[in-house]
Design an enzyme around this catalytic site. Sequence first.
Site, PDB file in Angstrom:
ATOM      1  N   TYR A   1      12.699   0.066  -3.175  1.00  0.00           N
ATOM      2  CA  TYR A   1      12.330   1.413  -3.197  1.00  0.00           C
ATOM      3  C   TYR A   1      13.457   2.320  -3.364  1.00  0.00           C
ATOM      4  CZ  TYR A   1       7.565   0.544  -1.082  1.00  0.00           C
ATOM      5  OH  TYR A   1       6.366   0.091  -1.075  1.00  0.00           O
TER       6      TYR A   1
ATOM      7  N   ARG B   1       0.861  -1.188   0.110  1.00  0.00           N
ATOM      8  CA  ARG B   1      -0.054  -0.064   0.104  1.00  0.00           C
ATOM      9  C   ARG B   1       0.872   1.225  -0.061  1.00  0.00           C
ATOM     10  NH1 ARG B   1      -3.876  -2.192   4.759  1.00  0.00           N
ATOM     11  NH2 ARG B   1      -4.776  -3.869   3.781  1.00  0.00           N
TER      12      ARG B   1
ATOM     13  N   ASP C   1       1.897   5.120  -0.036  1.00  0.00           N
ATOM     14  CA  ASP C   1       1.387   6.068   0.856  1.00  0.00           C
ATOM     15  C   ASP C   1       0.836   7.073  -0.519  1.00  0.00           C
ATOM     16  OD1 ASP C   1       2.066   4.965   3.123  1.00  0.00           O
ATOM     17  OD2 ASP C   1       3.987   6.062   3.235  1.00  0.00           O
TER      18      ASP C   1
ATOM     19  N   ARG D   1      10.675   5.940   4.159  1.00  0.00           N
ATOM     20  CA  ARG D   1      10.680   7.376   4.391  1.00  0.00           C
ATOM     21  C   ARG D   1      11.368   7.988   5.771  1.00  0.00           C
ATOM     22  NH1 ARG D   1       4.844   9.036   3.709  1.00  0.00           N
ATOM     23  NH2 ARG D   1       5.608  11.330   4.478  1.00  0.00           N
TER      24      ARG D   1
END
Length: 246
Positions: free
Chosen positions: A111, A51, A53, A198
Amino acid sequence: MKNYKIILQYDGSRYKGWQTQKNTDMTIQGKLEAVLERMAGHPVEIHGSGRTDAGVHALAQTADFKLEEHFDKEEIFTYLNEYLPEDIRVLEIEEVPLRFHSRYHAVKKTYRYTIWNAPKADVFLRKWVEVIPEELDLAKMREASKLLIGTHDFLAFCGNRKIKKSTVRNVMAITIGKKEEQVEITITGNGFLQNMVRIIVGTLVEVGLGKRSVESVGEALESRDREQAGYTISPRGLALVGVDYE
């Protein structure tokens, strides 16, 4: 019934994230399911590998969905790309076993976070990079990143402080490179907690700016205390690069 796996890319700038929400239709999952429902004539549930963001992009997200009717995969591929918004595109489609699940069967995700390390970003890249004008000490950031490699409890790097599931994850690799003004931080792991990438990037940026020591990253990890880790950097520079399966 057949199970279809798709690889898609999207610019997450104007979306509220991957997961469908009751109060908005501006989600990636919502857009996909709306088009599939129009094609099939009934609701179709789609599962993503993760999921992402609000504001996060994907170069190669994986998703799967089942259809009772017989549709040629090329027909589905063409229909999706014809009716999806211009900032969502399906790259590949294939039929997979019914038991395949994009999220549960993923073994590795990668990522990439992109920082524009100069006062003003390139006009054509501004929606996909985070601007940090101060020069970053990449050597110290690389040194700090090594402390996060391996299987650890990453509770200190989780945005959900009330999480009840296991917060143990395996970070397999972190690379930090620079080409001209762009700094790219690439992180590969077997899975990630809410905002984990993050927060890791935000913590490494603090090291690069001299706001915290290299050693403090390892201390934060061991503390399991969110307050000990760095800030949650903007989603703007984050993109899901790819998902691997056995």
